[in-house]
Design an enzyme around this catalytic site. Structure first.
Site, short mmCIF file in Angstrom:
data_model
loop_
_atom_site.label_atom_id
_atom_site.label_comp_id
_atom_site.label_asym_id
_atom_site.label_seq_id
_atom_site.Cartn_x
_atom_site.Cartn_y
_atom_site.Cartn_z
N ARG A 73 0.84 -1.21 0.00
CA ARG A 73 0.00 0.00 0.00
C ARG A 73 0.87 1.26 0.00
NH1 ARG A 73 -4.53 -0.24 4.42
NH2 ARG A 73 -4.85 1.86 3.61
N ASN A 105 -8.80 8.77 6.68
CA ASN A 105 -7.78 8.30 5.75
C ASN A 105 -6.41 8.26 6.40
OD1 ASN A 105 -9.85 8.25 3.99
ND2 ASN A 105 -9.29 10.10 2.88
N VAL A 106 -5.63 7.26 6.01
CA VAL A 106 -4.29 7.13 6.53
C VAL A 106 -3.27 7.70 5.55
CG1 VAL A 106 -4.87 5.18 8.02
CG2 VAL A 106 -4.08 4.74 5.68
N HIS A 122 -7.71 7.29 12.13
CA HIS A 122 -7.31 5.89 11.93
C HIS A 122 -5.81 5.72 11.72
CE1 HIS A 122 -11.69 4.72 10.69
NE2 HIS A 122 -11.54 4.87 11.99
N CYS A 133 6.42 -2.15 22.65
CA CYS A 133 6.53 -1.04 23.62
C CYS A 133 5.85 0.23 23.13
CB CYS A 133 7.99 -0.78 23.99
SG CYS A 133 8.95 0.01 22.70
N CYS A 150 12.55 -3.22 16.93
CA CYS A 150 12.63 -2.01 17.76
C CYS A 150 14.01 -1.96 18.44
CB CYS A 150 11.53 -2.09 18.82
SG CYS A 150 11.59 -0.78 20.03
P1 OAD Z 1 -15.39 3.06 2.27
O1 OAD Z 1 -14.68 2.28 1.22
O2 OAD Z 1 -16.20 2.33 3.26
O3 OAD Z 1 -16.34 4.15 1.60
C1 OAD Z 1 -15.88 4.98 0.56
C2 OAD Z 1 -17.02 5.87 0.14
O4 OAD Z 1 -16.53 6.76 -0.85
C3 OAD Z 1 -18.22 5.13 -0.48
O5 OAD Z 1 -19.42 5.57 0.13
C4 OAD Z 1 -18.15 5.54 -1.96
O6 OAD Z 1 -19.44 5.64 -2.56
C5 OAD Z 1 -17.51 6.91 -1.85
N1 OAD Z 1 -16.81 7.35 -3.07
C6 OAD Z 1 -16.26 6.62 -4.06
N2 OAD Z 1 -15.72 7.41 -4.99
C7 OAD Z 1 -15.91 8.68 -4.59
C8 OAD Z 1 -15.58 9.96 -5.12
N3 OAD Z 1 -14.91 10.08 -6.26
N4 OAD Z 1 -15.96 11.06 -4.43
C9 OAD Z 1 -16.63 10.95 -3.25
N5 OAD Z 1 -16.97 9.77 -2.72
C10 OAD Z 1 -16.62 8.66 -3.36
O7 OAD Z 1 -14.28 3.99 2.99
P2 OAD Z 1 -14.36 4.73 4.40
O8 OAD Z 1 -15.73 5.20 4.68
O9 OAD Z 1 -13.26 5.72 4.42
O10 OAD Z 1 -10.26 1.89 8.37
O11 OAD Z 1 -14.02 3.53 5.36
C11 OAD Z 1 -13.87 3.75 6.74
C12 OAD Z 1 -12.74 2.90 7.29
O12 OAD Z 1 -12.92 1.54 6.91
C13 OAD Z 1 -11.37 3.25 6.75
O13 OAD Z 1 -10.78 4.35 7.42
C14 OAD Z 1 -10.59 1.99 6.99
C15 OAD Z 1 -11.63 0.95 6.59
O14 OAD Z 1 -11.52 -0.28 7.23
C16 OAD Z 1 -8.97 1.80 8.75
O15 OAD Z 1 -8.03 1.85 7.98
C17 OAD Z 1 -8.79 1.68 10.21
#
Ligand code: OAD
Length: 246
Positions: A73, A105-106, A122, A133, A150
Site C-alpha cells: 500500500r 484516511n491514513v 485511523h 513497547c 525495535c
Molecule cells: P469506504 O470504502 O467504506 O467508503 C468509501 C465511500 O466513498 C463510499 O461511500 C463511496 O461511494 C464513496 N466514493 C467513491 N468514490 C468517490 C468519489 N470520487 N468522491 C466521493 N466519494 C466517493 O471507505 P471509508 O468510509 O473511508 O479503516 O471507510 C472507513 C474505514 O474503513 C477506513 O478508514 C478503513 C476501513 O476499514 C482503517 O483503515 C482503520
C-alpha cells in the site's frame, strides 16, 4: 461539463457558518487513484480479508504477511497526488472562520493539498511504531519486506494504523467529538459512514442541530439525515467553493 447547481439555502448556510466539521473517508482520495475499502469490485475489502491483514491477531499470527501488505500500500502512493477535492477542502478551511478537518484516511493527501492539521482518526500509513513497547519508529523504505526490530525492546515494527478491534487514539477522537458537538454544518465527504466510532461524528452533530451535507456518488446510511450532493468530490467540492465564494 455540466454545471453543478446548489440550493441557495446551502450556499447561504455555508457563507454564514462559524464552525464547520469536514469529515472525510477513502472516497475523497479515489480520484487520486487510491482504492476505497468497500467498492464492490475495486475496494480493498473486496480483494482482501480484513481479519487476515488489519487486526492485532493477524499481525501476531503472521507479521510478515501483514507487513508486506502495508508495504504494498505504501508503494501504491509513489505517484499519487492530491486531487481537486483535497484542494477544495483546503480552500474551504482557509475561508471558513473555524473549520476542523477530521479524516479516516491514513494517506497524507490532505496535508499535501495544504490542509494544516487534519485530525487522523485511523492513524498514518507512513508512520511506524513498535508493536510491543509502542515507541515511534522511523519510516521504512517501501521495498523492505520484513518488519524491522525495535531498537529499544526488540519488538516488531508495525504501521501506526488503527486496526479492527483497537481503540481510536484518545486525543484525536476527543478533538473530533468536540468539533462535531460544536459544528453548525458537517460536510461528510467520500465515506460510507459504516466504521464506528468515526461514523458517529455526523450523527452526533445532527443530534445537536447541525446541518449534515454529504458528498458521495452513492447513497450511504447517512442519506436520511443529510442534504445529499450526489457525485464525486473532485467535481462537487470545487464547484461548491466557487458557488459560496464567487
Ligand atoms: P469506504 O470504502 O467504506 O467508503 C468509501 C465511500 O466513498 C463510499 O461511500 C463511496 O461511494 C464513496 N466514493 C467513491 N468514490 C468517490 C468519489 N470520487 N468522491 C466521493 N466519494 C466517493 O471507505 P471509508 O468510509 O473511508 O479503516 O471507510 C472507513 C474505514 O474503513 C477506513 O478508514 C478503513 C476501513 O476499514 C482503517 O483503515 C482503520
Amino acid at each position: 461539463m455540466a454545471v453543478v447547481e446548489f440550493a441557495p439555502q446551502l450556499i447561504e448556510a455555508l457563507r454564514a457558518a462559524e464552525r464547520v466539521l469536514i469529515f472525510t473517508g477513502a472516497g475523497v482520495s479515489a480520484e487520486s487513484g487510491l482504492p476505497t475499502f468497500r467498492d464492490p469490485q475495486q475496494g480493498l475489502w473486496a480483494k482482501f480479508r480484513p481479519e487476515d491483514l488489519a487486526t492485532p491477531e493477524a499481525f501476531a499470527r503472521d507479521p510478515e504477511t501483514v507487513w508486506r501488505w502495508y508495504q504494498w500500500r505504501r508503494r501504491m502512493h509513489a505517484d499519487v497526488a492530491p486531487n481537486p477535492g483535497h484542494h477544495a477542502i483546503a480552500a474551504l478551511e482557509a475561508r471558513l472562520p473555524q473549520a476542523t478537518l477530521v479524516t479516516q484516511n491514513v494517506d497524507r493527501l490532505h496535508e499535501l493539498a495544504g490542509s494544516a492539521a487534519p485530525i487522523h482518526l485511523h492513524g498514518h500509513l507512513f508512520r511506524n511504531r513498535c508493536a510491543d513497547c509502542g515507541i515511534a519508529m522511523p519510516e521504512v523504505a517501501p521495498e523492505i519486506d520484513t518488519p524491522p526490530l525495535c531498537t529499544s525492546c526488540g519488538g516488531l515494527c508495525r504501521p501506526d494504523i488503527v486496526w479492527f478491534g483497537e481503540g481510536l487514539p484518545a486525543e484525536p477522537w476527543e478533538a473530533a467529538a468536540r468539533a462535531a458537538q460544536e459544528a453548525e454544518i458537517v460536510l461528510s465527504i467520500g465515506t460510507s459512514a459504516t466504521v464506528h466510532p468515526a461514523a458517529e461524528l455526523p450523527r452526533m452533530a445532527h443530534r445537536t442541530g447541525a446541518l449534515v451535507v454529504q458528498v458521495n456518488p452513492q447513497p450511504t446510511r447517512l442519506d436520511p439525515i443529510a442534504h445529499n450532493l450526489r457525485g464525486p468530490s473532485a467535481k462537487i467540492l470545487p464547484a461548491l467553493v466557487a458557488a459560496v465564494w464567487p
